[in-house]
Scaffold this active site. Structure first.
Site, PDB file in Angstrom:
ATOM      1  N   ASP A   1       1.339  -1.245   0.102  1.00 34.38           N
ATOM      2  CA  ASP A   1      -0.309   0.128  -0.184  1.00 34.38           C
ATOM      3  C   ASP A   1       0.923   1.760   0.677  1.00 34.38           C
ATOM      4  OD1 ASP A   1      -2.856   0.852   0.975  1.00 34.38           O
ATOM      5  OD2 ASP A   1      -1.356   2.098   2.620  1.00 34.38           O
TER       6      ASP A   1
ATOM      7  N   GLU B   1       1.468  -0.550  -5.176  1.00 37.84           N
ATOM      8  CA  GLU B   1       0.666   0.451  -5.526  1.00 37.84           C
ATOM      9  C   GLU B   1       1.592   1.330  -6.008  1.00 37.84           C
ATOM     10  OE1 GLU B   1      -3.318   3.326  -3.679  1.00 37.84           O
ATOM     11  OE2 GLU B   1      -1.597   2.770  -2.327  1.00 37.84           O
TER      12      GLU B   1
END
Ligand code: GLC
Ligand code: CA
Length: 582
Positions: free
Chosen positions: A238, A300
């Site tokens: 993330d 990401e």
């Protein structure tokens, strides 16, 4: 909400052939092919937002046992792996992206026993599990931060990013610079107990870790090992580009105007994509490579261009992420053949042969149905997007509901908003609830089969009676069956699984066409009409090394389209998607 826009408004492997095959996931392959591709090369990875996938215990919130119940659906769809959004203990301020314990399961979602059960059941179906790992920040309720915020002499104080602030001429204290939180307001929050500000790229409940302190890296690698040892296949990392901030805390350059949150628009050159992060990623890759069975690191990675993306693979060294997400193809938000062609071509040719990872949908952006649809031909356009995603030379990411054409359903009243971005940004920024509504399974109850509880954490959109898994399975022309066929083709045809991707008819402003050509010459052709007018094209397949012969149609939309006979004359109705072989 379009997170990429927000990030962008503000910011500017090939497989390694060592390693063991993990028996439960063994891959069959013919002996005439080159070195074995890794499982993830041709994979379809399916993102599950655990709160909204399936509720098993009637509290209106999805959970791990709910995912286990739906594994047969995922297996029949043909997915190779699921990426599960953060299901760790969390105050749920940012719905799991604020973790307070990295080595357990939030009671809302189940227990570690439920997790192990899910893992075992998934493995029986040849489905791997990828966890969402939040390394940039913790929850402010994590014991590390609680200690760090209680005293400057706490051993973990330096695990976070602190600053004393600066005094202006009148003696008033201010944050040290103009850094802005992506969730609105200053990125600095004052803590009286230590008389310091801490930095938070996201919400104030998500303090950034200080990755300049090696103890942070050690702790986080330990956490990754905890889950790898349990049997997960890897991680979606993330917000991974934001681990480091400028050590000198320089002001970000400001552009004119304000963003949807009412904050100045800054170019994130001092808080995003700093070069220091690559050292961490290389060490992480080395650690992961020590495990058998081809574990993967997915990132990401919202980045300004393909050259930056290439660095996240490790460039020619191929020693960083296996699959940093390419956000440049999937988030152009415009169905435009020349733009998509050039973006696709870039990621095919400018990442040192690494494997692209394409994505059009996730839990942070309004759904591709709405971003690419024109309001009239959305169903046809969704088939075009699915075709592009699943027939390009790329690993494919699907987000739950994308395969059935779920639409973005944005809250209409501020009191209904759950996402903190929508709370701070209302009414200009309504947040991400719209793309997080529950999965629409069937018409068995008013919750579309998602939950037995009429109070689901986000409401089930009214359109579920037409758009749901059960009715689409029964409709041969549905978007769901279109996806199933495409995924089936990835399995069945070497050209789609491993073939090179050759753009055709490259001057065409309306139709995107390409061939996928396997080493043995087997090929498929794809033509996507991105315009509202019929188009007739002629494809020079010989230039792609494809034998000229009579075409057979493998898939076409609309179903009423006339099947082309030769590549010299393919007539495509408005927004048609056609896949054929020679
Ligand atoms: C990523 C997640 C997003 C989350 C943010 C902070 O962008 O996808 O949902 O809010 O990171 O962790
Ligand atoms: Ca539940």
């Amino acid at each position: 909400m379009d997170l990429r826009k927000l990030l962008h408004a503000t910011c500017v492997a090939v497989g390694l052939f060592a390693g063991l095959v993990f028996a439960p996931y063994a891959q069959s392959r013919s002996s005439t092919q080159g070195p074995p591709p890794k499982w993830w090369h041709n994979a379809v990875i399916y993102e599950i937002y655990p709160r909204s996938f399936q509720d098993s215990n009637g509290d209106g919130i999805g959970d791990l046992n709910g995912i286990t119940q739906r594994l047969n659906y995922l297996q029949a769809l043909g997915v190779d792996a699921i990426w599960i959004g953060p299901m760790f203990p969390s105050p749920q301020v940012d719905f799991g992206y604020d973790i307070s314990d990295y080595e357990n399961v939030d009671p809302q979602y189940g227990t570690l026993v439920d997790f192990d059960h899910l893992l075992a059941e998934a493995r029986r179906r040849n489905i791997r599990i990828i966890l969402d790992m939040v390394l940039n920040h913790t929850s402010d309720q994590h014991p590390w931060f609680k200690g760090a915020a209680a005293s400057r002499s706490d051993p973990r104080h330096d695990w976070y990013v602190w600053n004393d602030g600066v005094k202006d001429a009148s003696g008033t204290l201010h944050p040290p610079n103009n850094w802005i939180s992506l969730f609105g307001g200053s990125a600095w929050e004052w803590v009286p107990a230590v008389s310091q500000y801490y930095y938070h790229e996201f919400y104030r409940a998500q303090p950034d870790l200080n990755w300049r302190n090696p103890a942070v890296e050690r702790a986080m690698l330990d956490t990754l090992r905890f889950w790898l040892d349990r049997g997960v296949t890897g991680f979606r990392l993330d917000a991974i580009t934001t681990l480091f901030e400028d050590a000198r805390l320089r002001n970000e350059p400001e552009q004119s105007g304000v963003n949807a949150q009412g904050d100045p628009i800054v170019t994130r050159i001092y808080t995003d994509n700093l070069p220091e992060v690559h050292g961490v990623i290389r060490r992480m890759r080395k650690m992961v490579e020590r495990y058998p069975a081809d574990r993967v690191l997915i990132g990401e990675t919202y980045l300004p261009n393909t050259a930056e993306l290439d660095k996240w693979y490790g460039g020619a060294r191929h020693d960083e992420l296996h699959l940093p997400m390419d956000m440049l193809v999937g988030f152009t938000n415009k169905l435009d053949a020349p733009t998509l062609r050039s973006r696709l071509l870039e990621v095919q040719t400018q990442v040192h042969g690494s494997q692209p990872l394409l994505v059009f949908d996730n839990h942070d952006n309004s759904r591709s149905w709405d971003r690419y649809g024109d309001g009239v031909h959305n169903a046809e356009i969704a088939k075009i997007i699915a075709t592009l995603l699943l027939t390009s030379r790329a690993t494919a990411l699907l987000y739950q509901g994308e395969e059935i054409g779920q639409v973005t359903t944005v809250p209409t009243r501020v009191e209904d908003v759950r996402d903190p971005i929508g709370v701070t940004g209302w009414p200009n920024e309504k947040g991400r609830d719209g793309e997080r509504t529950p999965m629409q399974w069937d018409t068995s109850n008013a919750q579309a089969g998602f939950s037995s509880n009429s109070k689901t954490w986000l409401p089930v959109p009214a359109g579920f009676e037409a758009v749901n898994v059960k009715s689409e399975l029964a409709d041969p022309d549905s978007l769901l069956n279109w996806h199933r066929k495409l995924i089936g083709m990835r399995r069945a045809r070497r050209a789609v699984a491993t073939g090179r991707m050759v753009m055709l008819d490259v001057q065409n402003a309306n139709v995107l066409s390409y061939a996928r050509v396997a080493k043995d010459g087997q090929a498929i052709l794809v033509a996507l009409n991105m315009s509202a007018a019929p188009q007739t094209i002629s494809l020079d397949v010989k230039s792609a090394g494809v034998r000229q012969s009579t075409l057979s149609t493998l898939m076409m939309s609309p179903a009423s389209m006339e099947k082309p006979v030769t590549a010299n004359a393919i007539t495509l109705p408005p927004y048609a998607a056609w896949v054929g072989s020679q």
